[in-house]
Design a protein around this motif. Structure first.
Motif, PDB file in Angstrom:
ATOM      1  N   GLY A  12       0.818  -1.209   0.000  1.00 52.90           N
ATOM      2  CA  GLY A  12       0.000   0.000   0.000  1.00 52.90           C
ATOM      3  C   GLY A  12       0.846   1.251   0.000  1.00 52.90           C
ATOM      4  O   GLY A  12       0.564   2.211  -0.728  1.00 52.90           O
ATOM      5  N   ILE A  13       1.914   1.220   0.814  1.00 53.90           N
ATOM      6  CA  ILE A  13       2.785   2.397   0.907  1.00 53.90           C
ATOM      7  C   ILE A  13       3.480   2.641  -0.438  1.00 53.90           C
ATOM      8  O   ILE A  13       3.543   3.771  -0.928  1.00 53.90           O
ATOM      9  N   VAL A  14       3.959   1.542  -1.048  1.00 55.00           N
ATOM     10  CA  VAL A  14       4.592   1.646  -2.366  1.00 55.00           C
ATOM     11  C   VAL A  14       3.590   2.254  -3.350  1.00 55.00           C
ATOM     12  O   VAL A  14       3.910   3.178  -4.110  1.00 55.00           O
ATOM     13  N   TYR A  15       2.357   1.728  -3.313  1.00 52.70           N
ATOM     14  CA  TYR A  15       1.297   2.219  -4.201  1.00 52.70           C
ATOM     15  C   TYR A  15       1.049   3.712  -3.983  1.00 52.70           C
ATOM     16  O   TYR A  15       0.972   4.491  -4.923  1.00 52.70           O
ATOM     17  N   LEU A  16       0.973   4.076  -2.694  1.00 51.39           N
ATOM     18  CA  LEU A  16       0.748   5.491  -2.340  1.00 51.39           C
ATOM     19  C   LEU A  16       1.838   6.379  -2.914  1.00 51.39           C
ATOM     20  O   LEU A  16       1.571   7.424  -3.501  1.00 51.39           O
ATOM     21  N   VAL A  17       3.090   5.935  -2.700  1.00 56.14           N
ATOM     22  CA  VAL A  17       4.230   6.736  -3.152  1.00 56.14           C
ATOM     23  C   VAL A  17       4.171   6.893  -4.671  1.00 56.14           C
ATOM     24  O   VAL A  17       4.302   8.008  -5.198  1.00 56.14           O
ATOM     25  N   VAL A  18       3.935   5.770  -5.359  1.00 55.23           N
ATOM     26  CA  VAL A  18       3.872   5.798  -6.835  1.00 55.23           C
ATOM     27  C   VAL A  18       2.771   6.751  -7.287  1.00 55.23           C
ATOM     28  O   VAL A  18       2.998   7.633  -8.134  1.00 55.23           O
ATOM     29  N   ARG A  19       1.546   6.579  -6.705  1.00 57.02           N
ATOM     30  CA  ARG A  19       0.415   7.444  -7.089  1.00 57.02           C
ATOM     31  C   ARG A  19       0.683   8.913  -6.752  1.00 57.02           C
ATOM     32  O   ARG A  19       0.355   9.800  -7.522  1.00 57.02           O
ATOM     33  N   PHE A  20       1.349   9.126  -5.585  1.00 64.07           N
ATOM     34  CA  PHE A  20       1.651  10.488  -5.152  1.00 64.07           C
ATOM     35  C   PHE A  20       2.595  11.157  -6.149  1.00 64.07           C
ATOM     36  O   PHE A  20       2.391  12.298  -6.552  1.00 64.07           O
ATOM     37  N   VAL A  21       3.607  10.358  -6.531  1.00 67.60           N
ATOM     38  CA  VAL A  21       4.585  10.865  -7.501  1.00 67.60           C
ATOM     39  C   VAL A  21       3.889  11.159  -8.820  1.00 67.60           C
ATOM     40  O   VAL A  21       4.123  12.197  -9.453  1.00 67.60           O
ATOM     41  N   GLN A  22       2.978  10.256  -9.217  1.00 65.63           N
ATOM     42  CA  GLN A  22       2.254  10.452 -10.488  1.00 65.63           C
ATOM     43  C   GLN A  22       1.172  11.518 -10.380  1.00 65.63           C
ATOM     44  O   GLN A  22       0.632  11.942 -11.373  1.00 65.63           O
ATOM     45  N   GLY A  23       0.820  11.867  -9.105  1.00 65.28           N
ATOM     46  CA  GLY A  23      -0.206  12.876  -8.881  1.00 65.28           C
ATOM     47  C   GLY A  23      -1.609  12.358  -9.134  1.00 65.28           C
ATOM     48  O   GLY A  23      -2.523  13.115  -9.424  1.00 65.28           O
ATOM     49  N   THR A  24      -1.828  11.023  -9.013  1.00 64.40           N
ATOM     50  CA  THR A  24      -3.156  10.447  -9.264  1.00 64.40           C
ATOM     51  C   THR A  24      -3.698   9.754  -8.008  1.00 64.40           C
ATOM     52  O   THR A  24      -4.408   8.761  -8.092  1.00 64.40           O
ATOM     53  N   LEU A  25      -3.350  10.266  -6.837  1.00 63.47           N
ATOM     54  CA  LEU A  25      -3.773   9.639  -5.576  1.00 63.47           C
ATOM     55  C   LEU A  25      -5.245   9.960  -5.284  1.00 63.47           C
ATOM     56  O   LEU A  25      -5.626  11.115  -5.190  1.00 63.47           O
ATOM     57  N   SER A  26      -6.077   8.896  -5.166  1.00 65.40           N
ATOM     58  CA  SER A  26      -7.492   9.120  -4.848  1.00 65.40           C
ATOM     59  C   SER A  26      -7.705   8.984  -3.340  1.00 65.40           C
ATOM     60  O   SER A  26      -6.975   8.249  -2.661  1.00 65.40           O
ATOM     61  N   LYS A  27      -8.704   9.687  -2.834  1.00 61.27           N
ATOM     62  CA  LYS A  27      -8.995   9.686  -1.395  1.00 61.27           C
ATOM     63  C   LYS A  27      -9.362   8.275  -0.905  1.00 61.27           C
ATOM     64  O   LYS A  27      -8.892   7.800   0.128  1.00 61.27           O
ATOM     65  N   GLY A  28     -10.184   7.591  -1.674  1.00 63.09           N
ATOM     66  CA  GLY A  28     -10.632   6.230  -1.322  1.00 63.09           C
ATOM     67  C   GLY A  28      -9.461   5.279  -1.173  1.00 63.09           C
ATOM     68  O   GLY A  28      -9.363   4.549  -0.188  1.00 63.09           O
ATOM     69  N   ALA A  29      -8.543   5.319  -2.110  1.00 65.22           N
ATOM     70  CA  ALA A  29      -7.385   4.419  -2.068  1.00 65.22           C
ATOM     71  C   ALA A  29      -6.550   4.708  -0.835  1.00 65.22           C
ATOM     72  O   ALA A  29      -6.098   3.795  -0.131  1.00 65.22           O
TER      73      ALA A  29
END
Ligand code: ZN
Length: 175
Positions: A129-146
């Motif tokens: 999850g943390i890896v996913y968060l970091v990747v999404r954060f870097v990509q700027g596509t982090l959703s609130k639900g996730a």
């Protein structure tokens, strides 16, 4: 210590603890007993009763040993039987307790393993999850639900691992 026999017919005398004469088993005549012997029988009997009051295997074994010196007296034989019965009960109790302990140990171990596996799985999920968060954060596509889902998983991992530690602590305390 020798048992008394009837001086008239040679029959067995029924000695009673504390009595200064005994009745012959065969002819029914009474025979006076030596006062020192009467006192000695009584002393052994009382000593055995005292050992029995400990209510331990060692106490009953000690009582049997003492009573065997006066086993020609019916009351002493009855007491020996009583001691043997209590010894058997104590042994059965101990076996029963050991078996119960073994079962509960096995149960504790199984529960501990389940908690450990659950902890590892949740930690792996939290890490992913943390890896996913970091990747999404870097990509700027982090959703609130996730983000909420991932944080909940991480929280669950922490809770389960704390529970596991508490459980392991209790398990070792009870030993
Ligand atoms: Zn007799």
């Amino acid at each position: 210590m020798k048992p008394y026999t009837c001086p008239i017919c040679g029959g067995k005398l029924n000695i009673r603890i504390g009595a200064d004469q005994a009745e012959c088993d065969s002819c029914g005549r009474f025979q006076a007993l030596d006062a020192a012997d009467v006192a000695r029988y009584r002393e052994i009997f009382i000593g055995a009763e005292r050992a029995m009051r400990q209510n331990t295997a060692a106490g009953y074994e000690d009582a049997i040993r003492q009573l065997q010196a006066i086993a020609f007296i019916d009351e002493a034989r009855d007491k020996i039987k009583e001691c043997e019965q209590r010894l058997n009960e104590l042994r059965a109790d101990r076996l029963h307790r050991q078996e119960a302990n073994r079962l509960s140990d096995r149960r504790n171990t199984r529960l501990g393993i389940v908690l450990l596996i659950l902890t590892l799985l949740l930690c792996a999920a939290a890490l992913a999850g943390i890896v996913y968060l970091v990747v999404r954060f870097v990509q700027g596509t982090l959703s609130k639900g996730a983000m909420i889902t991932i944080l909940a998983v991480a929280l669950a991992a922490i809770v389960v691992s704390v529970l596991g530690k508490l459980f392991a602590g209790r398990g070792s305390d009870s030993k």
